[in-house]
Design a protein around this motif. Sequence first.
Motif, mmCIF file in Angstrom:
data_model
loop_
_atom_site.group_PDB
_atom_site.id
_atom_site.type_symbol
_atom_site.label_atom_id
_atom_site.label_comp_id
_atom_site.label_asym_id
_atom_site.label_seq_id
_atom_site.Cartn_x
_atom_site.Cartn_y
_atom_site.Cartn_z
ATOM 1 N N THR A 135 0.846 -1.186 0.000
ATOM 2 C CA THR A 135 0.000 0.000 0.000
ATOM 3 C C THR A 135 0.881 1.236 0.000
ATOM 4 N N VAL A 136 0.717 2.074 -1.000
ATOM 5 C CA VAL A 136 1.463 3.326 -1.109
ATOM 6 C C VAL A 136 0.499 4.408 -1.534
ATOM 7 N N GLY A 137 0.475 5.483 -0.800
ATOM 8 C CA GLY A 137 -0.301 6.645 -1.214
ATOM 9 C C GLY A 137 -1.768 6.355 -1.467
ATOM 10 N N GLY A 138 -2.377 5.484 -0.685
ATOM 11 C CA GLY A 138 -3.803 5.266 -0.800
ATOM 12 C C GLY A 138 -4.203 4.290 -1.885
ATOM 13 N N ALA A 139 -3.240 3.730 -2.596
ATOM 14 C CA ALA A 139 -3.566 2.746 -3.627
ATOM 15 C C ALA A 139 -2.961 1.404 -3.239
ATOM 16 N N VAL A 140 -3.648 0.350 -3.596
ATOM 17 C CA VAL A 140 -3.141 -0.990 -3.318
ATOM 18 C C VAL A 140 -2.556 -1.535 -4.606
ATOM 19 N N PHE A 141 -1.403 -2.165 -4.501
ATOM 20 C CA PHE A 141 -0.707 -2.637 -5.691
ATOM 21 C C PHE A 141 -0.564 -4.147 -5.677
ATOM 22 N N SER A 142 -0.610 -4.725 -6.831
ATOM 23 C CA SER A 142 -0.233 -6.128 -6.981
ATOM 24 C C SER A 142 0.479 -6.266 -8.308
ATOM 25 N N MET A 172 -6.436 20.583 -6.289
ATOM 26 C CA MET A 172 -6.205 20.387 -4.852
ATOM 27 C C MET A 172 -7.460 20.492 -3.976
ATOM 28 N N PRO A 173 -8.405 21.380 -4.288
ATOM 29 C CA PRO A 173 -9.595 21.449 -3.409
ATOM 30 C C PRO A 173 -10.461 20.192 -3.449
ATOM 31 N N TYR A 174 -10.222 19.315 -4.392
ATOM 32 C CA TYR A 174 -11.053 18.123 -4.521
ATOM 33 C C TYR A 174 -10.377 16.966 -3.775
ATOM 34 N N SER A 175 -11.165 16.298 -2.948
ATOM 35 C CA SER A 175 -10.575 15.371 -1.979
ATOM 36 C C SER A 175 -10.269 13.998 -2.554
ATOM 37 N N ASN A 176 -10.796 13.707 -3.735
ATOM 38 C CA ASN A 176 -10.683 12.330 -4.239
ATOM 39 C C ASN A 176 -10.196 12.332 -5.692
ATOM 40 N N VAL A 177 -8.939 12.696 -5.852
ATOM 41 C CA VAL A 177 -8.363 12.824 -7.196
ATOM 42 C C VAL A 177 -7.174 11.865 -7.332
ATOM 43 N N GLY A 219 0.444 16.145 -1.829
ATOM 44 C CA GLY A 219 -0.606 16.237 -0.815
ATOM 45 C C GLY A 219 -1.446 14.973 -0.843
ATOM 46 N N HIS A 220 -2.757 15.138 -0.993
ATOM 47 C CA HIS A 220 -3.648 13.975 -1.000
ATOM 48 C C HIS A 220 -3.856 13.396 -2.399
ATOM 49 N N ILE A 221 -3.225 13.998 -3.406
ATOM 50 C CA ILE A 221 -3.420 13.532 -4.788
ATOM 51 C C ILE A 221 -2.272 12.598 -5.174
#
Lengths: 122, 293
Positions: free
Chosen positions: B13-20, B214-219, B235-237
């Motif tokens: 898990t890196v940066g909110g994404a799961v990898f395989s 940036m103002p959008y939380s799910n990008v 940041g969160h992106i």
Amino acid sequence: MEGVGRDFVLVPLAVLLFVGAHAQSDRHKADERVVRITASRFEYNPPRIELKKGEPVTLELISLDRVHGFNIPDLGLRADVLPEQSVRVKFTPDKAGTYTFLCDIFCGDGHGEMSGTLVVKE
Amino acid sequence: MSLNRRDFIKLATVGGAVFSSGLAGMHAFAKTGKQDAFYFVQLSDTHWGFDNRKFNADPQGTLPKAVALVNELDPQPDFVVFTGDLTHTTDDAQLRRKRMAEFQEIAGKLKTGNVRFMPGEHDASLDGGVAYKEFFGDLNYTFDHKGIHFIALDNVSDPRARLGDSQLAWLKEDLRQRDANAPIVVLTHRPLFDLAPQWGWATQDGSKAMALLMPYSNVTVFYGHIHQEHHHNTGHISHHSAKSLIFPLPAPGSVDKKHKIAWDAEQPYRGLGVRSIQADMPGAAFELSETSL
């Protein structure tokens, strides 16, 4: 970057005018180093430039074919390099190191590897 | 590629994404059966027309091999997106169109009928995208799929690697219509952040696009260009680049001068691959699966 200037002279006649003009210019500013660089697909000549920290320098750039870019991201310097007029980039390197300069205007196959090295020595 | 490698699945898990990684991972995505979940495939940097056997000994076979791999998936992805450099650049406008026609024919063999294209600088920088538009349509566009808003940005048709004020205004207007927590996927060719500007791995005005996002939380941003898998957060992106389908490039800044990595006859197709992206709705982290050719 301290300044970017252009010599609005035409090729091919201007080649001689260009050389003459700058020979005179160099006499007036004997203490200022001028480094002439040509750009062409997909290389710079010379590909490696050595400068001294604290020594003012003018990079004088001209393209031999089409529009190229000259960008040193780590120094915040960039200029368009045009085929029919030279562009001058004047600056005083204040930090020793090795910096990459690259073409940042896509110019075809080989563009991705069109780069050179600027070395600033103590 | 060996069966062991194909069957290898590694989760991280890196940066909110799961990898395989591995084909088994792709098949697992295909068969989750979760309601509203779907997956799509990202293919990138195919450079159709490139022919230097030092760097790819099978330049005409690599793209068809990737198409065949995707066609094996059951069920099929909801769609496939090519994130640019579909063709290798040429000064010859006629040859450019020939390469695009050949690429289009091969991509047309993908079993999923839903294929999205995007330009890379090799496709569009020398003619401002004129030929690309004749074959593949708009350089930038949006579409919606099962609750996710996709925005394809063009940071290549301007040879100076800029999005440009006009496209930024278009992006701003599109985003204005979204909720702050809407799931948004941005597709680009070049990175929108300064990954390695000394190698040209940046977008000159990419920071302006990031400021709008940036103002959008799910990008989440998926891109190509650098011919390797790479993950980065602003940041969160999160930003995820995909492998190429022609030749790999070194890790950013890892060598003095950027160069193509030579073909390894002992490990053919090494560094080339296909990505599948699982979206668990709504707004969950994406699950990425990387499969080598």
